[in-house]
Write an enzyme that holds these catalytic residues in place. Structure first.
Site, PDB file in Angstrom:
ATOM      1  N   LYS A  23       0.863  -1.234  -0.003  1.00 27.04           N
ATOM      2  CA  LYS A  23       0.137  -0.114   0.024  1.00 27.04           C
ATOM      3  C   LYS A  23       0.912   1.159   0.140  1.00 27.04           C
ATOM      4  CE  LYS A  23      -2.069   3.088   2.190  1.00 27.04           C
ATOM      5  NZ  LYS A  23      -1.747   4.388   1.454  1.00 27.04           N
ATOM      6  N   GLU A  37       9.494   1.594  10.498  1.00 21.90           N
ATOM      7  CA  GLU A  37      10.704   2.799  10.109  1.00 21.90           C
ATOM      8  C   GLU A  37       9.972   3.809  10.134  1.00 21.90           C
ATOM      9  OE1 GLU A  37      13.671   2.099   9.605  1.00 21.90           O
ATOM     10  OE2 GLU A  37      14.142   0.126   9.388  1.00 21.90           O
ATOM     11  N   CYS A  68      13.598  10.872   6.263  1.00 23.09           N
ATOM     12  CA  CYS A  68      13.583  10.472   7.561  1.00 23.09           C
ATOM     13  C   CYS A  68      14.773  10.867   8.200  1.00 23.09           C
ATOM     14  CB  CYS A  68      13.091   9.071   7.735  1.00 23.09           C
ATOM     15  SG  CYS A  68      14.003   8.173   7.050  1.00 23.09           S
ATOM     16  N   GLU A 128       9.487  16.907  14.235  1.00 25.65           N
ATOM     17  CA  GLU A 128      10.070  16.442  12.818  1.00 25.65           C
ATOM     18  C   GLU A 128       9.121  17.467  11.888  1.00 25.65           C
ATOM     19  OE1 GLU A 128       8.760  12.855  10.847  1.00 25.65           O
ATOM     20  OE2 GLU A 128      10.738  12.636   9.792  1.00 25.65           O
TER      21      GLU A 128
HETATM   22  P1  NAD Z   1       2.087   8.806   7.125  1.00 23.90           P
HETATM   23  O1  NAD Z   1       2.401   8.078   8.543  1.00 23.90           O
HETATM   24  O2  NAD Z   1       0.994   9.697   7.015  1.00 23.90           O
HETATM   25  O3  NAD Z   1       1.619   7.758   5.977  1.00 23.90           O
HETATM   26  C1  NAD Z   1       2.407   6.586   5.632  1.00 23.90           C
HETATM   27  C2  NAD Z   1       1.785   5.531   4.944  1.00 23.90           C
HETATM   28  O4  NAD Z   1       0.730   5.080   5.974  1.00 23.90           O
HETATM   29  C3  NAD Z   1       0.951   5.994   3.675  1.00 23.90           C
HETATM   30  O5  NAD Z   1       0.868   5.149   2.949  1.00 23.90           O
HETATM   31  C4  NAD Z   1      -0.673   6.294   4.418  1.00 23.90           C
HETATM   32  O6  NAD Z   1      -1.682   6.193   3.733  1.00 23.90           O
HETATM   33  C5  NAD Z   1      -0.674   5.046   5.387  1.00 23.90           C
HETATM   34  N1  NAD Z   1      -1.743   5.296   6.522  1.00 23.90           N
HETATM   35  C6  NAD Z   1      -1.983   6.357   7.099  1.00 23.90           C
HETATM   36  N2  NAD Z   1      -2.721   6.066   8.116  1.00 23.90           N
HETATM   37  C7  NAD Z   1      -2.748   4.570   8.513  1.00 23.90           C
HETATM   38  C8  NAD Z   1      -3.324   3.857   9.294  1.00 23.90           C
HETATM   39  N3  NAD Z   1      -4.261   4.180  10.101  1.00 23.90           N
HETATM   40  N4  NAD Z   1      -3.078   2.459   9.028  1.00 23.90           N
HETATM   41  C9  NAD Z   1      -2.461   1.871   8.131  1.00 23.90           C
HETATM   42  N5  NAD Z   1      -1.768   2.794   7.230  1.00 23.90           N
HETATM   43  C10 NAD Z   1      -2.213   4.257   7.450  1.00 23.90           C
HETATM   44  O7  NAD Z   1       3.714   9.258   6.635  1.00 23.90           O
HETATM   45  P2  NAD Z   1       3.876  10.349   5.392  1.00 23.90           P
HETATM   46  O8  NAD Z   1       3.335  11.483   5.683  1.00 23.90           O
HETATM   47  O9  NAD Z   1       3.579   9.379   4.323  1.00 23.90           O
HETATM   48  O10 NAD Z   1       5.534  10.158   5.523  1.00 23.90           O
HETATM   49  C11 NAD Z   1       6.256  11.015   6.271  1.00 23.90           C
HETATM   50  C12 NAD Z   1       6.864  10.092   7.630  1.00 23.90           C
HETATM   51  O11 NAD Z   1       7.536   8.998   7.212  1.00 23.90           O
HETATM   52  C13 NAD Z   1       7.679  11.121   8.374  1.00 23.90           C
HETATM   53  O12 NAD Z   1       7.729  10.883   9.740  1.00 23.90           O
HETATM   54  C14 NAD Z   1       9.020  10.241   7.909  1.00 23.90           C
HETATM   55  O13 NAD Z   1      10.191  10.528   8.844  1.00 23.90           O
HETATM   56  C15 NAD Z   1       8.945   8.825   7.776  1.00 23.90           C
HETATM   57  N6  NAD Z   1       9.848   8.240   7.081  1.00 23.90           N
HETATM   58  C16 NAD Z   1      10.609   7.180   7.608  1.00 23.90           C
HETATM   59  C17 NAD Z   1      11.478   6.466   6.754  1.00 23.90           C
HETATM   60  C18 NAD Z   1      12.254   5.626   7.716  1.00 23.90           C
HETATM   61  O14 NAD Z   1      13.131   4.830   6.927  1.00 23.90           O
HETATM   62  N7  NAD Z   1      12.465   5.558   8.861  1.00 23.90           N
HETATM   63  C19 NAD Z   1      11.686   6.729   5.530  1.00 23.90           C
HETATM   64  C20 NAD Z   1      11.068   7.655   4.874  1.00 23.90           C
HETATM   65  C21 NAD Z   1       9.986   8.143   5.532  1.00 23.90           C
END
Ligand code: NAD
Length: 492
Positions: free
Chosen positions: A175, A249, A283, A384
């Protein structure tokens, strides 16, 4: 006419079961460039069922060499299609083409790394106290893995999970983020072309509701998630309720620490790359720059001078050095944080506003922003931002750098700039962080494990540990004596 994408379930391309779609916007010009299906609960269930069938009927019976061959083929296709794929990703999330292109090759490299592991997933022979018993622990796939990714680097994030999961013998349902779904679907065209059996890889697109339905389905054996700590917490709670393992992650607020004895030229470049590469939407952004006082003023001047020259522009242009915020909500969020930092009393050195004019006019551009004299208690240093906003914090002694660096909910990455080896070793031990870079920053490889501690999550990706995340241990004990042992007999 925008490109119309389809879900990829059981080797078939299909609209969502109720036909709903949502638009994909190009953050450079705000135009709708693609239509993405909004999957329903029925689609999610079909994808999980397809993955289960593929797992039971085909994939778990393949040998490592067969899986490796397909992964190598997939890597080759990614390399051949790197130009096209990177252009699509740049269109979808505004990341500059130089970065998206190198990420396609990186993803191919990770596929090849795990292809190499597919026929080397060894167990252990365990010597027991009983000489007539033979014990070994073997590693098996989980079965069906749910992979959920963020928008900042869709293919790169997918590559951290998918090749390892497949090499280990699992089938997957992916997803991607609703803010950047297209390249994950394009990636599946390459999966199909590489010859993976139907159902081994499936994609359902849509918003958080789709992710929630996927995570909460008892047909999923393990969840691997990349995203924000808030959603990570919710997923961990669901996984806890359903007793399913999960790898998280999550975000970061990483300290990048420059000591006065550092190679200053190298450290300045590392600090800039740490925050302005990928428009800070990474991240591992080194968003808190800790600088020892004797070089504090000099470092800020040099950072500001270079930051003001960073070339913002069309992310498809190879001369562009920084792209857009990836989407409107993220653009607003970054600007809000800039306001908060100002109100909290941080000193704005440069940037601090949207970049406009010429080809930038329609895009979600924000000037590279540096705040100095930041107190680690300010929100700009604690939360962040996920954007091109650097907080510079002065310190005097090494112990103070450790204290400030670790005074955060997160623990993903840390940079240390020093030419003193003893200090470097002390810092490596002292920092609460899944990754420590010494005299470099933002370096990632296929071979080294990646992941965080504290609110940055748990579990590791890439490297051998990344493979083991997708396997589960089964212990086998064999009694090879001719003796019949009476379980009720009492030993003297
Ligand atoms: P997000 O948590 O809003 O969304 C991530 C994913 O989760 C999306 O596909 C979203 O549709 C899905 N999602 C949302 N609500 C959900 C739920 N209740 N259940 C299951 N899935 C759900 O994050 P974002 O805004 O897409 O990304 C930014 C964040 O990701 C930042 O905090 C960043 O640091 C982190 N990030 C971490 C890494 C790492 O490797 N540690 C890498 C890239 C990004």
């Amino acid at each position: 006419m925008p490109d119309a994408y389809r879900l990829f379930i059981d080797g078939q391309w299909a609209s969502s079961s109720d036909g709903a779609t949502f638009p994909a916007l190009n953050p450079f010009n705000q135009e709708v460039w693609a239509e993405i299906p909004q999957a329903t609960d029925t689609d999610v269930k079909s994808a999980i069922a397809a993955a289960r069938r593929a797992y039971e009927k085909t994939w778990r019976h393949t040998n490592g060499l067969e899986r490796a061959t397909l992964l190598h083929r997939l890597a080759g296709l990614l390399e051949e299609n790197a130009d096209r794929m990177s252009l699509l990703e740049t269109t979808d999330n505004g990341k500059i083409i130089r970065e998206t292109r190198s990420q396609m090759f990186f993803a191919a490299r990770v596929c090849r790394f795990f292809a190499g592991y597919a026929d080397k997933i060894w167990g252990n022979v365990i010597p027991l106290d009983q000489p007539q018993m033979f014990d070994f622990a073997m590693r098996e796939p989980y079965g069906v893995i749910a992979i959920i990714t963020a928008w900042n680097s869709p293919i790169s994030l997918l590559a951290n999970k998918l090749p390892a999961a497949l090499a280990a013998g699992n089938c997957v349902v992916i997803k991607p983020s609703e803010h950047a779904s297209a390249t994950t679907l394009e990636f599946c065209k390459l999966v199909e072309k590489a010859g993976f059996p139907a159902g081994v890889v499936n994609v359902v697109t849509g918003d958080g509701k789709v992710g929630r339905a996927l995570v909460d389905d008892s047909g999923v054996d393990k969840i691997s998630f990349t995203g924000s700590p808030g959603v990570g917490r919710e997923i961990a709670a669901t996984a806890g309720r359903n007793l399913r393992p999960v790898t998280l992650e999550l975000g970061g607020k990483s300290p990048n620490i420059i000591f006065a004895d550092a190679d200053i030229d190298k450290a300045v470049v590392g600090a800039l790359a740490g925050i302005f590469a990928a428009t800070g939407q990474t991240c591992i952004a080194g968003s808190r720059l800790l600088v020892q006082r004797p070089i504090y003023k000099q470092i800020i001047e040099r950072l500001a001078e270079r930051a003001q020259k960073i070339v913002l522009g069309d992310p498809r242009n190879t001369a562009t050095e920084m792209g857009t915020a990836a989407n409107e909500p993220q653009f607003r969020r970054i600007l809000d944080y800039i306001d908060v930092a100002r109100k909290d009393g941080a000193r704005l050195v440069t940037g601090g506003e949207p970049a406009r004019g010429g080809e930038l006019s329609k895009g979600l551009f924000i000037k590279p922003t540096i705040f100095a004299d930041v107190d680690n208690g300010m929100r700009v240093a604690r939360e962040e931002i996920f954007g091109p906003v650097l907080s510079v914090i002065p310190f005097d002694e090494e112990a103070e750098a450790v204290e400030i660096g670790n005074d955060t909910a997160y623990g993903l990455a840390c940079g240390v700039w020093t030419q003193n080896l003893s200090r470097a070793m002390r810092m490596i031990r002292a920092m609460q962080s899944g990754l420590v870079w010494v005299n470099t920053y933002r370096m990632v490889t296929a071979q080294a494990p990646f992941g965080g501690v504290k609110d940055s999550g748990f579990g590791r990706e890439r490297g051998e540990q990344g493979l083991l995340e997708f396997t589960v241990s089964k212990n086998v004990m064999i009694d090879f004596s001719d003796e019949t042992r009476d379980p009720f007999a009492v030993k003297a």
